[in-house]
Design a protein around this motif. Structure first.
Motif, PDB file in Angstrom:
ATOM      1  N   VAL A   1       2.059   8.160   1.075  1.00  0.00           N
ATOM      2  CA  VAL A   1       1.105   7.641   0.102  1.00  0.00           C
ATOM      3  C   VAL A   1       0.534   6.333   0.628  1.00  0.00           C
ATOM      4  O   VAL A   1       1.264   5.494   1.155  1.00  0.00           O
TER       5      VAL A   1
ATOM      6  N   TRP B   1      -9.681  -1.156  -0.466  1.00  0.00           N
ATOM      7  CA  TRP B   1      -8.277  -1.481  -0.732  1.00  0.00           C
ATOM      8  C   TRP B   1      -7.756  -2.506   0.286  1.00  0.00           C
ATOM      9  O   TRP B   1      -7.106  -3.493  -0.077  1.00  0.00           O
TER      10      TRP B   1
ATOM     11  N   LYS C   1      -3.964   4.881  -3.452  1.00  0.00           N
ATOM     12  CA  LYS C   1      -4.027   6.117  -4.250  1.00  0.00           C
ATOM     13  C   LYS C   1      -4.313   7.329  -3.381  1.00  0.00           C
ATOM     14  O   LYS C   1      -4.451   8.436  -3.896  1.00  0.00           O
ATOM     15  N   THR C   2      -4.437   7.117  -2.075  1.00  0.00           N
ATOM     16  CA  THR C   2      -4.690   8.260  -1.206  1.00  0.00           C
ATOM     17  C   THR C   2      -3.500   8.404  -0.266  1.00  0.00           C
ATOM     18  O   THR C   2      -2.387   8.001  -0.594  1.00  0.00           O
ATOM     19  N   GLN C   3      -3.719   8.998   0.885  1.00  0.00           N
ATOM     20  CA  GLN C   3      -2.631   9.142   1.831  1.00  0.00           C
ATOM     21  C   GLN C   3      -3.115   8.769   3.216  1.00  0.00           C
ATOM     22  O   GLN C   3      -4.313   8.690   3.479  1.00  0.00           O
TER      23      GLN C   3
ATOM     24  N   SER D   1       0.791  -1.224   0.000  1.00  0.00           N
ATOM     25  CA  SER D   1       0.000   0.000   0.000  1.00  0.00           C
ATOM     26  C   SER D   1       0.823   1.273   0.000  1.00  0.00           C
ATOM     27  O   SER D   1       0.362   2.296  -0.498  1.00  0.00           O
ATOM     28  N   THR D   2       2.005   1.235   0.583  1.00  0.00           N
ATOM     29  CA  THR D   2       2.781   2.462   0.710  1.00  0.00           C
ATOM     30  C   THR D   2       4.211   2.233   0.256  1.00  0.00           C
ATOM     31  O   THR D   2       4.789   1.173   0.527  1.00  0.00           O
TER      32      THR D   2
ATOM     33  N   TYR E   1     -12.830   3.950   0.105  1.00  0.00           N
ATOM     34  CA  TYR E   1     -11.775   3.468  -0.805  1.00  0.00           C
ATOM     35  C   TYR E   1     -10.721   2.676  -0.039  1.00  0.00           C
ATOM     36  O   TYR E   1     -10.304   1.596  -0.463  1.00  0.00           O
TER      37      TYR E   1
END
Lengths: 226, 96, 417, 1007
Positions: free
Chosen positions: A181, A212, A184-186, A162-163, A208
């Protein structure tokens, strides 16, 4: 606790112009509050879903989130924080402090995220405002974000999916906190234990992140905890 | 993909956390109203665009949200120096 | 110039292809030229060709630091279209389109211009408003264009995922039937060969290292291999390196040079007959005559002369392609590469006089230069020949960034192409 | 068919595990441990492809990533088709289905080959460019035929059922290649405690040691490999990645690794398993131990099936127990390749001859060959091959010492296999990816990695180091240096170097292109790039035509553009070009490789970022309600906003008419939570607002709201919204839904870089507040039922805000209006958003409280002439152009952002395009948005356009259509008529009017 300061009242007091608007945003128990992942009905999943898996997810919902802004050169600000909180704001980059039910995360050289029990948010804000001096800001963001706790032996793998941040022990000891990150988000990512991590995510992105995480942890088995 | 040292977070982070913000050290004219169209246009649009050492601004967008400066070779992409806003670079191209 | 034809090919085949003429000479530069063109890419070579052909100016040198057509001409995704929004840009690109339509015959070199049509997809209401606006403007400007709905799009590209359950469903598209693709290398070579045949000297492996300026006017260029070469006029057509040459001449340009990446799949059997572009999902693709899917990636945000960009840009592009064409998921990416694109703040080029007399620049084509190649060369040749901007080039003066008369084509140029 | 070429013993295959597979519809058998290529060779399958241009039969020539021919279609079902699988890299599994990608009716009997034979001479490089031009109109017809020949394999036609994944890694030492150098490097680095990743494209670690038969520490090398891998597996900080190709090496030591998790069982893999995974690695130090590829020689008809690279022959024999023929002729320029003849002989098959191009070669392996009585022909070369579908013999002739010409008579030898070796090319691909230019070394006859700015080391074959002893040494040294440099001091201490015997070798000959008795152009075809049918004659022709740069040669001939990226052919091609241009190889140029090293599946690069996760969907706190109430949604940035709420059987227009009327007649409600919201605190907050907005903020009192326009420094509008003064030092700014992040970064940019002395903090609170706007004459009545705030028009005026409770929830209410109606924007902490929303509906039923979406919002605001930034503006519009000079203050002391830009010459022209209202002559006719205005619809094309329609609706409230649009000089043309020509040939006539269609005095919002 539910005292409200109407702007009029303040403006009328010419001697002490209220510099910022304060507001206890909390309603009583009769008013239903829903966390950002309310719609996912994690409680039911916790009851009916799998009990064993490599990753456990729990939403710590409806906590009090306060963004604290101020300069580290401003002693009145730092000292005030210490007075109100009973501990220092962590000035070491990427560090966090946790005491009792309060925890504070370094976000930027002039920004911290304080998380307290939901019902304490306004009181803590008031105490901070009373104790702090000089130029600072406090913003209640309790409704705008939520805390997800991930635990279990395979969490690190989920994080690695994820990051791009390095989550290895040598780089990410317990207590460290980074904003990075996340898919796709933070997220504000904090390591809270050997196999335990905390994500602070924004409300509108919560669904989201939930999608995920289900996807990313599918191969390890995802357990939801109420 | 670049690996960029954030001078505020005190460590290297992946490029995905940053946004490039173009040439550094472009000060807003102190008195815009006395600028000619030419001067204003140059402030707005005209850039050094060097092949080689370049002083540029980045923001740690998915991170501490702070802007900072980077001196980078635009051919090799090597980062020579990272410094905060308000500071001057110590690595500069010959003739600068 | 030796005439190329199928018959000629047969004749040469009988002689084991031993007697083909050189496509161009390898001349030693003269001391002085009427016009020097710096930059032997498609635009520079086209400029030289039209200078000779249309203006009778043949005492011309093209100075190229590497090999002809080796920069962005060799690195783009070969899309040709003219469906730009603003009148100024639309007229310029349509001028190019008309030249494309007879180019192979004009150059006697098959540039394989294939008018297989181009779709620009819309995925939001605002996309569709923008498409309507652009297509209406195109039609009134005499440029072919239609607005299609999702069903019509599906008919043209059956393999495109037009279902309603995608993240950004296709709502429609603009369709320019005359748009298409061309063989990029052939464009440079065709112009080079034709220019050479008119007497233009093509000087390769020669880098301009300085500008020779006297009393505010350019009189020649200094090169690394042939010393100073004089000229009455100099035109710089060096795309990503424009800033470097401008700095030599003592001024800055409103340009930044960025990496722009592209990629191709392995060759697969023909499956995609048109060009499909999506600003919103941020991907575009066509299929070459060899079978490669030719895919353009986005522009990287930083300045870069390295002819390479960052990997996440590739990831985003490939994800977009898989989103648009889920069946391509198992197809494989063969190669990726990068060009250096000189981008203007308004996503339109600069075809312009400069603060230095007799020095002209043609640059700033950003992500959209290839499609303009013949038009760009044509109007720049006229500009160099007359010493003043061709009417179509007038709006593209670099001084528009002083007075504010920008031509904002970010919408039409939304994804790199 | 039995496995006629399979040896009874030997190799690393498991003969107890027999696997069945299909090729071109026929069933074959192989063994566990085979590649598809080794299994095909074991079964005596000679032809696996037809060539691209000439349709010549082709066979397998190599054993790894460098294979140019054996590119097959794989997959048992439509959805699991994979085009262009390299058979030499595909592990065999039970049930594998494969086929050749070209040839009609099949590769064995391709009818196109007759076209190739007859027409081949008509297809020199560049023949496309020289023909198909006349007549112009015919090109697309010609092209149809050209395209028929395009492509290798085919795309599946069904969606991919498999999943792909990505993993991010950071390590101290990344080692690419697990041959002897890579393993030695990994061992040393691992023992230092460093975080090590070792990746290799093959299914097993060991590289050349898996087939070379060499010894380490006196024992077979494969034992050392096994021990080393076993130890590495025990180190907790070591990640071993077999079946993993490092496909790209990017800046700052970022590498991507393509791991094939289930490709070795492909469509037999259990469902739900990740098919392929991309590893994204940030390495402190990188060790490239990628080895070298053997170069075949270029000679006549060197593409006939049975012509192979020498080391590949050894690999098939030693690793797979397959001898790909019966009678071998080996041609070599070097000692090492003699091993192939020895291996062939050991396998019990006949070595017809070893043809050595050197006049008098000397070396240990040569001695060994002599000792065994093998026929060695020195100073000679195989100049031509006979046979069509399989080698039947060769022509051998003496050549001069430089290898330029044939010097004597030609002898025919019968054989079915030709192995050739022209030396080795270091695998420098990855080092090129980051912009490093390779350097030529005469001593090793190859390119090695050039200077680099990466923290990169190289070891073994990539350096042109081929002696095993030295390879191991370089590996261990590189591993130690990398670990030390990454902070693991003394990594080198106490490491016992594995030892291997030195084999004495004589010098190799720099020969690439074998001469023929005829000039190249007339000689039999001598292939350089097999996949693209590029011949030596083609390259010579290219240089003769003036394509003198190697890049020109490559592009003109297509050399190196195949899926093998010229791994076998590029150096030979360069050498031929160099010779033809009478210059050295380094003078001719270098060869730059781009990612990928080998092709990578698109799906793997996309990972999980497709389908449902392709992009984020942002939701408001009330989203669930909207879904339950039948909303259709509009994508606004990443937000899902209700577009409109159709009732059963309603058309869109009917729904809009109903929503619009309900709002104007009674009360409507909009979820406005997506608006960007920025909390601004500090004593300089007010001054900051003055600088970033075009209008004045100095006198905005506490409790008041104001609309503001934000411009760039160029004076063009880029966002707008209402900002409220919460307290003297405290403001709440709203932005457009799509512009929130951009505006916040904009504010920070100016604060951090221009005005750091200003005491102000900006924080996003977009997600903090649920925002619901009730609008319409009954909104006060409705709200009064739920709040303790005094809503009296005198105490709570238009553009005021108040704090209180709504439905018992603390709230801020802003009396602002985007509809022109009496409106209240209720903000509560988002946790209560849905609760309050539902309470409003509980009380709103009697007022016919009607939810509306973005479309009705657009209509209502357009009736009032309110702009939407991004729809009515496009980055080229100033506030003045919008007719909003009331929102521009030129009396502010500070020259706010946008002021100077607006004053530029072009921006003060009076004939700019300006926003106006438009009323159609036919009140029912709605001008399509995007229509372009002209003064004279009958003028010739190209027409002079005046501007476009930005917003256009049918207004149920007004009973006619309304539109906003740009018109050149429009502000001075009120009442005039313009025309909108449509695509269908009709023209819509409209009158220019004020953009405010309803309640021009603004009375409704003030009631």
């Amino acid at each position: 606790m539910s005292e409200m300061i109407a702007p009029e009242k303040v403006a009328a007091n010419a001697d002490a112009i209220q510099e910022v608007a304060r507001m206890d945003q909390l309603a009583g128990p009769a008013q239903r509050a829903e966390s950002p992942l309310h719609h996912a009905d994690l409680d039911t999943i916790a009851k009916k879903g799998p009990k064993n898996g490599g990753v456990t997810l729990q939403e710590h919902k409806l906590l009090g989130h306060l963004v604290i802004r101020g300069s580290q050169d401003n002693q009145a600000f730092l000292a005030g924080a210490r007075e109100a909180l009973g501990f220092d704001l962590p000035t070491e980059p990427l560090s966090s402090v946790e005491q009792g039910d309060r925890s504070v995360r370094w976000i930027a050289p002039d920004e911290w995220l304080l998380i307290v029990p939901g019902e304490d948010a306004f009181q803590v804000e008031e105490q901070l405002r009373a104790a702090m001096g000089g130029h600072f800001a406090i913003v209640n963001v309790s409704g705008g974000q939520t805390v997800l706790e991930l635990s279990g032996p395979d969490v690190r793998m989920v994080l690695k999916k994820s990051t791009p941040y390095d989550v290895h022990d040598r780089n990410f000891p317990v207590g460290k906190v980074v904003t990075s990150v996340f898919a796709k988000t933070q997220a504000v990512i904090r390591r809270t234990g050997e196999d335990r991590w905390e994500l602070v995510i924004r409300r509108s992105f919560a669904d989201y992140v939930w999608l995920w995480l289900q996807d990313a942890s599918a191969e390890f088995g995802l357990v939801v905890k109420a | 993909m670049f690996y960029i040292y954030c001078p505020h977070c005190g460590e290297h982070r992946e490029e995905e956390e940053f946004h490039a913000k173009g040439q550094a050290h472009i000060a807003r004219p102190a008195d815009p109203d006395s600028c000619s169209d030419k001067e204003w246009g140059e402030y707005l649009f005209f850039r050094k665009n060097p092949r080689g050492l370049h002083h540029e601004m980045w923001v740690h967008a998915t991170g501490c949200r702070k802007f900072f400066n980077v001196t980078r070779d635009t051919v090799t992409y090597e980062i020579k120096e990272v410094y905060k806003i308000g500071e001057r670079p110590s690595v500069v191209a010959a003739g600068n | 110039m030796q005439h190329y034809s199928g018959f000629g090919l047969l004749k040469h085949a009988l002689n084991y292809h031993e007697n083909w003429q050189r496509v161009w000479r390898n001349p030693t530069p003269k001391k002085k030229y009427d016009v020097i063109i710096v930059g032997g890419g498609g635009h520079g070579l086209a400029t030289a060709y039209y200078l000779a052909k249309e203006h009778g100016i043949t005492n011309v040198a093209v100075i190229e630091k590497g090999y002809l057509g080796g920069g962005n001409t060799a690195r783009n995704t070969t899309i040709v279209r003219s469906n730009y929004l603003w009148d100024e840009a639309a007229h310029l690109y349509e001028h190019a389109m008309k030249l494309w339509e007879g180019l192979s015959q004009d150059l006697n070199y098959n540039v394989m211009f294939s008018q297989r049509g181009c779709l620009n997809l819309g995925h939001t209401l605002q996309d569709m408003r923008d498409i309507q606006r652009r297509v209406n403007a195109n039609r009134l400007n005499g440029i072919d264009g239609e607005v299609l709905d999702a069903k019509q799009v599906q008919e043209i590209v059956p393999i495109l995922d037009c279902s309603a359950n995608t993240r950004f469903p296709v709502m429609g598209a603009s369709w320019q039937p005359r748009a298409g693709v061309a063989r990029h290398d052939a464009v440079a070579w065709g112009f080079a060969r034709a220019a050479d045949s008119h007497g233009v000297d093509l000087i390769q492996q020669t880098e301009v290292v300085d500008m020779v300026i006297e009393d505010g006017a350019i009189v020649g260029v200094k090169t690394n291999r042939h010393g100073v070469i004089k000229a009455d006029r100099v035109g710089c057509v060096v795309a990503g390196n424009s800033g470097v040459l401008a700095n030599m001449a003592g001024f800055e340009l409103p340009l930044e040079s960025h990496p722009l990446q592209a990629l191709v799949s392995e060759p697969i059997k023909p499956i995609l007959d048109t060009v499909v572009m999506s600003n919103h999902v941020h991907g575009y693709a066509s299929q070459s005559d060899k079978g490669d899917l030719v895919i353009g990636a986005g522009i990287d945000g930083y300045n870069g002369y390295g002819q390479r960009g960052s990997y996440p840009t590739i990831e985003h592009t490939v994800a977009a392609i898989v989103e648009m064409f889920p069946i391509f998921s198992r197809v494989r990416m063969n190669r990726q590469w990068g060009g250096i694109v000189d981008t203007c703040p308004d996503a339109c080029p600069i075809i312009s006089a400069t603060p230095v007399e007799n020095l002209f620049f043609n640059c700033g084509w950003g992500t959209g230069g290839f499609k303009a190649t013949p038009g760009s060369g044509n109007v720049f040749a006229a500009t160099l020949a007359k010493g003043e901007a061709h009417p179509l080039a007038k709006p593209f003066s670099m001084f528009r960034f002083h007075d504010g008369a920008l031509i904002d084509e970010h919408g039409a140029a939304g994804v790199a192409h | 068919m039995s496995q006629k070429n399979r040896l009874a013993s030997g190799g690393r295959i498991d003969r107890s595990k027999s696997l069945r597979f299909k090729y071109n519809g026929r069933e074959y058998q192989g063994y566990q441990g085979d590649t598809l290529a080794s299994a095909l060779l074991a079964n005596g399958v000679d032809i696996i492809a037809r060539s691209f241009k000439y349709s010549r039969p082709r066979g397998i020539v190599a054993a790894g990533a460098e294979e140019p021919n054996a590119v097959l279609q794989l997959g048992a079902t439509e959805a699991t088709q994979v085009p262009n699988v390299r058979a030499t890299q595909q592990e065999l599994f039970n049930g594998l289905v494969s086929s050749a990608t070209n040839g009609w009716p099949n590769a064995e009997m391709d009818l196109m080959s007759y076209v190739g034979k007859v027409g081949g001479r008509m297809m020199p490089p560049g023949f496309y460019y020289k023909t198909f031009m006349y007549p112009q109109s015919m090109w697309e017809t010609y092209e149809k035929f050209i395209r028929k020949a395009a492509g290798l394999g085919r795309s599946p036609l069904e969606n991919d059922p498999d999943i792909y994944d990505k993993l991010n890694h950071h390590c101290d030492v990344m080692i690419v290649g697990a041959g002897p150098a890579g393993l030695a490097a990994a061992l040393v680095a691992a023992r230092s405690g460093a975080r090590v990743i070792l990746a290799d494209e093959q299914s097993e670690f060991g590289g050349s040691l898996l087939h070379s038969g060499e010894k380490i520490n006196g024992r077979p090398a494969v034992e050392w490999v096994a021990e080393t891998v076993a130890e590495l597996e025990k180190h907790p900080e070591v990640l071993l990645l077999p079946r993993s190709t490092v496909n790209g090496y990017h800046d700052h030591n970022f590498l991507t690794i393509h791991q094939r998790c289930t490709d070795h069982i492909a469509d037999q893999a259990p469902k739900g398993q990740v098919r392929q995974r991309m590893h994204r690695v940030r390495a402190n130090w990188v060790v490239l131990a990628t080895g070298a590829h053997e170069r075949p020689l270029v000679y006549g008809n060197n593409d006939v099936p049975g012509c192979m690279v020498a080391s590949a022959v050894s690999t098939y024999i030693n690793r797979y127990g397959v001898v790909p023929g019966n009678e071998l002729v080996l041609m070599t320029t070097n000692d090492y390749a003699y091993q192939t003849a020895l291996d062939w002989a050991d396998a019990g098959r006949k070595v017809v001859a070893i043809v050595d191009t050197r006049q008098s070669p000397k070396g240990a392996r040569i001695e060994e060959a002599r000792k065994r009585g093998l026929n060695i022909i020195t100073g000679s070369a195989v100049i031509d091959v006979q046979g069509s579908k399989r080698v039947s013999g060769v022509q051998v002739a003496p050549i001069d010492a430089k290898g330029d010409k044939v010097t004597g008579s030609v002898e025919r030898l019968s054989c079915d296999t030709v192995a050739s070796s022209g030396g080795w090319s270091p695998v420098i691909h990855l080092s090129c990816h980051t912009g490093s230019r390779p350097e030529w070394r005469d001593d090793i006859i190859g390119f090695v990695p050039g200077k680099t700015v990466q923290r990169q080391l190289t070891a073994g074959g990539i350096n042109g180091t081929y002696s095993l002893r030295k390879v191991l040494e370089e590996g261990a040294t590189a591993g130690a240096k990398a670990a030390e440099s990454a902070g693991f001091a003394d990594a080198a201490k106490g490491i016992a170097l594995p030892l291997s015997e030195e084999v004495k070798e004589g010098p190799a000959m720099a020969l690439f292109h074998i001469p023929h008795t005829k000039p190249t152009a007339r000689a039999p075809k001598q292939f350089v790039d097999l996949q693209n049918d590029v011949t030596a004659a083609g390259i010579e022709l290219a240089t003769r035509e003036g394509f003198e740069s190697i890049e020109h040669v490559k592009r003109y001939t297509a050399m190196g553009f195949g899926t093998d990226q010229g791994k076998l052919g590029n150096i030979n091609g360069m050498a031929i070009a160099a010779k033809s241009l009478n210059q050295s190889i380094p003078e001719t140029g270098t060869t730059i490789f781009r990612p990928n090293y080998t092709p990578i599946t698109f799906g793997a690069i996309a990972g999980r970022d497709c389908g449902e996760l392709f992009d984020i969907k942002r939701y408001t706190a009330m989203h669930k309600w909207h879904v339950e109430h039948g909303a259709l949604f509009e994508d606004v940035g990443q937000w899902k906003r209700p577009w409109y709420f159709p009732k059963a059987g309603e058309s869109m227009q009917q729904a809009l008419d109903r929503e619009c009327k309900a709002t104007r007649d009674s009360v409507g409600i909009l979820d406005a939570s997506t608006l960007g919201k920025i909390d601004i605190q500090g004593k300089d907050a007010r001054e900051f607002l003055s600088r970033v907005y075009t209008n004045a903020w100095a006198k905005l009192g506490v409790g008041k709201c104001r609309y503001g326009l934000m411009c760039g420094e160029d004076g063009m509008v880029f966002d707008d919204g209402v900002t409220s003064c919460l307290a003297e030092n405290h403001f709440l700014m709203t932005t457009t839904s799509g512009g929130a992040a951009r505006v916040l970064e904009w504010l920070e940019l100016y604060h951090q870089t221009e005005w750091p002395e200003m005491e102000v903090y900006f924080n996003t609170v977009t997600d903090q507040w649920a925002t619901m706007t009730i609008s319409g004459p009954n909104s006060r009545k409705l709200l009064a039922e739920l709040t303790d705030i005094d809503l009296d028009n005198d105490s709570f005026k238009f553009m005021d805000w108040r704090q209180g409770k709504v439905a018992g929830v603390p709230a801020r209410i802003f009396r602002i209006s985007f509809t022109g109606e009496l409106s209240y924007e209720i903000n509560v902490q988002a946790n209560y958003g849905l609760f309050v929303w539902e309470k409003l509906f509980e009380h709103g039923a009697k007022y016919n409280l009607t939810p509306y979406g973005t479309e009705t919002m657009h209509v209502l605001r357009a009736e009032k002439g309110f702009i939407i930034a991004g729809q009515d503006t496009d980055g080229s519009v100033t506030p003045i152009d919008l007719g909003m000079s009331w929102c521009v203050s030129n009396n502010k002391p500070f020259s706010y952002i946008g002021k100077r830009g607006m004053a530029r010459e072009d921006c003060i022209r009076t004939d700019r395009k300006q926003l106006v209202g438009l009323k159609t002559k036919d009140p029912k006719k709605v001008i399509p948005e995007g229509s372009q205005a002209v003064n004279d619809p009958k003028q010739a094309i190209p027409m002079t356009m005046l501007g476009h329609v930005t917003s256009s609706y049918y207004s149920a409230n007004l009973g006619h259509s309304i539109a906003l649009g740009m018109i050149r000089n429009g502000h001075n043309r009120m009442g005039e008529t313009v025309y909108y020509p449509q695509a269908d040939g009709t023209v819509i006539e409209a009158e220019i009017c004020s953009p405010i269609f309803l309640d021009p005095k603004g009375e409704r919002q003030n009631v």
